[in-house]
Scaffold this motif. Structure first.
Motif, PDB file in Angstrom:
ATOM      1  N   UNK A 257       0.832  -1.199   0.000  1.00 34.94           N
ATOM      2  CA  UNK A 257       0.000   0.000   0.000  1.00 34.94           C
ATOM      3  C   UNK A 257       0.870   1.253   0.000  1.00 34.94           C
ATOM      4  N   UNK A 258       0.346   2.320  -0.603  1.00 28.14           N
ATOM      5  CA  UNK A 258       0.915   3.646  -0.475  1.00 28.14           C
ATOM      6  C   UNK A 258      -0.092   4.470   0.325  1.00 28.14           C
TER       7      UNK A 258
ATOM      8  N   UNK B  27       4.798  -1.663  -9.326  1.00 24.77           N
ATOM      9  CA  UNK B  27       3.809  -2.041  -8.320  1.00 24.77           C
ATOM     10  C   UNK B  27       4.000  -1.216  -7.043  1.00 24.77           C
ATOM     11  N   UNK B  28       2.946  -1.176  -6.212  1.00 24.79           N
ATOM     12  CA  UNK B  28       3.034  -0.546  -4.897  1.00 24.79           C
ATOM     13  C   UNK B  28       3.669  -1.546  -3.940  1.00 24.79           C
ATOM     14  N   UNK B  29       4.865  -1.234  -3.479  1.00 22.81           N
ATOM     15  CA  UNK B  29       5.615  -2.177  -2.643  1.00 22.81           C
ATOM     16  C   UNK B  29       5.279  -2.017  -1.159  1.00 22.81           C
ATOM     17  N   UNK B  30       5.477  -0.811  -0.629  1.00 21.26           N
ATOM     18  CA  UNK B  30       5.169  -0.585   0.792  1.00 21.26           C
ATOM     19  C   UNK B  30       5.217   0.893   1.142  1.00 21.26           C
ATOM     20  N   UNK B  31       4.677   1.220   2.307  1.00 19.54           N
ATOM     21  CA  UNK B  31       4.827   2.529   2.931  1.00 19.54           C
ATOM     22  C   UNK B  31       5.682   2.341   4.170  1.00 19.54           C
ATOM     23  N   UNK B  32       6.734   3.123   4.301  1.00 20.43           N
ATOM     24  CA  UNK B  32       7.656   2.987   5.431  1.00 20.43           C
ATOM     25  C   UNK B  32       7.598   4.256   6.278  1.00 20.43           C
ATOM     26  N   UNK B  33       7.421   4.069   7.588  1.00 19.82           N
ATOM     27  CA  UNK B  33       7.390   5.187   8.528  1.00 19.82           C
ATOM     28  C   UNK B  33       8.652   5.170   9.371  1.00 19.82           C
TER      29      UNK B  33
ATOM     30  N   UNK C 199      -0.641   8.890  -4.041  1.00 23.53           N
ATOM     31  CA  UNK C 199       0.568   9.554  -3.568  1.00 23.53           C
ATOM     32  C   UNK C 199       1.639   9.582  -4.652  1.00 23.53           C
ATOM     33  N   UNK C 200       1.790   8.472  -5.366  1.00 20.67           N
ATOM     34  CA  UNK C 200       2.826   8.368  -6.397  1.00 20.67           C
ATOM     35  C   UNK C 200       2.254   7.701  -7.634  1.00 20.67           C
ATOM     36  N   UNK C 201       2.490   8.308  -8.793  1.00 20.71           N
ATOM     37  CA  UNK C 201       1.948   7.829 -10.067  1.00 20.71           C
ATOM     38  C   UNK C 201       3.049   7.901 -11.115  1.00 20.71           C
TER      39      UNK C 201
ATOM     40  N   UNK D 239       7.345   6.170   0.435  1.00 27.19           N
ATOM     41  CA  UNK D 239       6.467   5.330  -0.371  1.00 27.19           C
ATOM     42  C   UNK D 239       7.333   4.637  -1.428  1.00 27.19           C
ATOM     43  N   UNK D 240       7.340   3.309  -1.411  1.00 24.87           N
ATOM     44  CA  UNK D 240       8.262   2.541  -2.241  1.00 24.87           C
ATOM     45  C   UNK D 240       7.523   1.962  -3.441  1.00 24.87           C
TER      46      UNK D 240
END
Length: 225
Positions: free
Chosen positions: A18-19, A166-172, A205-207, A179-180
């Motif tokens: 997810x992003x 692809x949407x890989x992950x969201x990192x905090x 968020x990212x496109x 956003x990866x």
């Protein structure tokens, strides 16, 4: 939400596939019982919500890794993993273009005099490390056109086919959200099929569109969170 330490020892919390936007990230952290002093803020002032169109990628590294890049004649994961990490390079030109788009959207009927007075405001909010031109992960930085990197990847690893995103992950992290985007060869489609394709929604968020990435950051200023 999962928690781990990366190879540099920094604690990171991440959500796979997810992003997440800021509001969703707050909900996810609350459900996971994560206490983060930045996400817990409720009095965030209003801030510009720009759209950056980025055609450059950067790869930051240390002096020892630079020797490995020279020896190999290219880039690879020094820890033996399958992924090589690149970041969007957002510089003064991208900042200026984002200002123009934001002003045109917010004040479509503005006068030429007003336009001159309203220019050069976004830099006040762009205090994130993502906008710093010096490397924060090492002494050296490589910067390449996005299309040059994708073309080299296509020719070397995709047998001439277009790479898949692809949407890989969201990192905090403690003061940063990452956003990866996962880019892989069609031959690895089964391996990464659990990750959704990169979205093209107008609120994503990212496109990736027309040969460049569109990045829509939130809470850009350090005084915001």
């Amino acid at each position: 939400m999962q928690t781990e330490r990366n190879r540099r020892g920094f604690k990171q919390h991440f959500v796979e596939r997810q992003h997440l936007k800021l509001s969703d990230l707050k909900t996810e952290a609350e459900n996971a019982g994560l206490r983060n002093k930045y996400l817990n803020k409720t009095n965030i002032p209003e801030y510009p919500k720009p759209e950056f169109h980025t055609r450059l990628l950067k790869h930051e590294t240390t002096g020892s890794a630079l020797g490995g890049i020279r020896k190999d004649g290219g880039f690879r994961n020094p820890y033996g993993g399958p992924l090589i990490w690149w970041s969007l390079a957002v510089g003064p030109e991208e900042l200026k273009d984002a200002e123009v788009r934001l002003l045109e959207k917010t004040f479509p009927d503005r006068m030429e005099v007003e336009d001159a007075e309203q220019q050069s405001f976004l830099w006040r909010f762009a205090t994130s490390p993502a906008f710093v031109e010096t490397s924060r992960l090492g002494t050296y930085r490589f910067t390449f056109p996005l299309q040059e990197v994708l073309t080299a990847y296509r020719d070397q690893f995709c047998l001439g086919a277009q790479p898949i995103m692809r949407m890989y992950r969201t990192v905090l992290y403690s003061q940063e959200v990452m956003h990866v985007v996962l880019v892989h060869s069609p031959t690895s489609e089964k391996e990464y099929s659990q990750y959704p394709f990169l979205s093209d929604r107008p609120d994503a968020v990212c496109v990736y569109r027309d040969g460049h990435f569109i990045w829509r950051p939130e809470a850009m200023c350090g005084t915001h969170w």
